[in-house]
Design a protein around this motif. Structure first.
Motif: not given
Length: 403
Positions: A268-292
């Motif tokens: 799904t990387l293509k869709v995420l990079c096209r829709k959210f751009g660089k902030p999707c990397m920040t979103g990945g970190i937020v999801l990790m914090a929630i999961g932990l």
């Protein structure tokens, strides 16, 4: 039309070389399968020393990542790929033949395997950045992530079968570098040595590597690697604390979930990079914090479902962060700085993996905490990292990938 076709053929050849190499990127983890056998074979050595045989591969991967910076200006990418594979193969040969006779040679084996593995990620990042752009860059990085994830699942399964034959046979995994060498020789084109841009054909132009964006991403990469390894290294202990006798098997189920969500993140990387751009990397970190944080509250068997949900969230978050980095690093850094950017980013991530036992496990032990304390501490660190990532988003930019 003819030129476009030639470029497509070239990209296809390079893609085959990249994917076959990256499938090996996490194969070093199979060494962890024989730690118990090594402890039995060498009772005269402290357990901590034997455990370092595996940890050394991770530590030397940091060296390999940084070594890529030096090698890139002296060797072609094809030669670097061959050197990487030769290093891993040599380590595998030494490990197999010396597994039952010499601990020092096992450390040498781990050094060679670790350096080779550390070279793979930045080397492939440079190769992709040099030959793909736009939507094709995203697509190639997605395929690259899938190859590494599939390898991370398949190799432990093969390793388990090899251990059943005789535990030193686990080093046969590294003999798979031989067919990858053949693939590299056949399909990877021999190109010019990477050179820094030059002014008027004379002195190299000074390239600025440490931009604010790269500094932020390297910091994020280190702590993301640290927090991810807390999950990875404590999974079986978590199931054991809940009373599961087959805790290792339960942890393997978690690994499949994690790997599966890594694959979904990559696809799904293509869709995420096209829709959210660089902030999707920040979103990945937020999801990790929630999961932990979700894992930190799983203190009863009735919450077994939540463990797997948390694993999925962490897997998707980490997958997005790592995959997207190889899309946005090359379009953010100056020309000539890509190799060093990839190397620093990957070295920081691997260093975080390596230091987890010292920074998290040892700290919690001194506090008298439990396995849940490790998850709480890592969740707090990841939350702080999320705040940092959000606060520094303007420094990194918000560009999106065009169709």
């Amino acid at each position: 039309m003819h030129a476009a076709a030639k470029r497509t053929v070239l990209q296809a050849r390079i893609a085959i070389a990249i994917l076959s190499l990256n499938a090996l990127a996490l194969s070093k983890n199979v060494i962890s399968l024989i730690i118990a056998d090594l402890i039995k074979t060498y009772p005269e050595y402290p357990v901590s020393t034997i455990q370092l045989i595996f940890s050394t591969t991770t530590g030397m991967a940091v060296v390999g990542s940084l070594l890529c910076i030096w090698l890139e200006k002296r060797m072609t990418l094809k030669s670097m790929s061959m050197l990487t594979l030769i290093s891993v193969l040599a380590g595998g040969v030494i490990g197999f033949f010396c597994a039952k006779t010499s601990v020092p040679l096992l450390f040498l084996s781990s050094v060679l395997i670790g350096i080779g593995m550390g070279l793979i990620t930045p080397l492939n990042g440079i190769n992709i950045a040099n030959h793909f752009e736009g939507a094709e860059l995203v697509r190639m990085n997605a395929q690259n992530s899938v190859a590494a994830t599939v390898g991370s699942v398949v190799f432990p399964l093969i390793g388990g079968l090899l251990v059943a034959i005789d535990w030193p046979c686990v080093y046969w995994i590294f003999f798979l570098t031989i067919p990858v060498m053949l693939i590299t020789v056949i399909v990877q084109p021999r190109e010019e040595i990477q050179c820094l841009p030059r002014k008027n054909g004379s002195e190299p132009v000074k390239v600025k590597v440490w931009s604010p964006a790269l500094i932020c991403w390297v910091i994020e990469s280190f702590f993301a690697g640290l927090c991810w390894m807390v999950y990875q290294s404590n999974a079986s202990s978590l199931f054991q604390s809940l009373g599961f006798e087959n805790y290792a098997q339960m942890a393997s189920y978690g690994s499949f979930v994690f790997a599966g969500l890594n694959v979904i993140a990559a696809t799904t990387l293509k869709v995420l990079c096209r829709k959210f751009g660089k902030p999707c990397m920040t979103g990945g970190i937020v999801l990790m914090a929630i999961g932990l944080f979700m894992l930190a509250v799983c203190k009863s068997v009735s919450l077994l479902w939540l463990i797997f949900v948390a694993t999925a969230v962490i897997g998707f978050g980490f997958g997005i962060f790592k995959s997207a980095s190889f899309v946005f690093l090359p379009i953010t850094l100056e020309k000539g700085a890509t190799s060093r950017g990839f190397s620093y980013f990957n070295a920081a991530n691997v260093l975080g993996n390596f230091l987890t036992p010292y920074l998290i496990t040892s700290t919690v032990a001194r506090m008298g905490g439990t396995i849940y304390t490790r998850y709480v501490l890592s969740a707090v660190i990841c939350t702080a990292l999320s705040i940092f990532a959000i606060a520094t988003q303007k420094l990194k930019g918000t560009e999106k990938i065009a169709d």
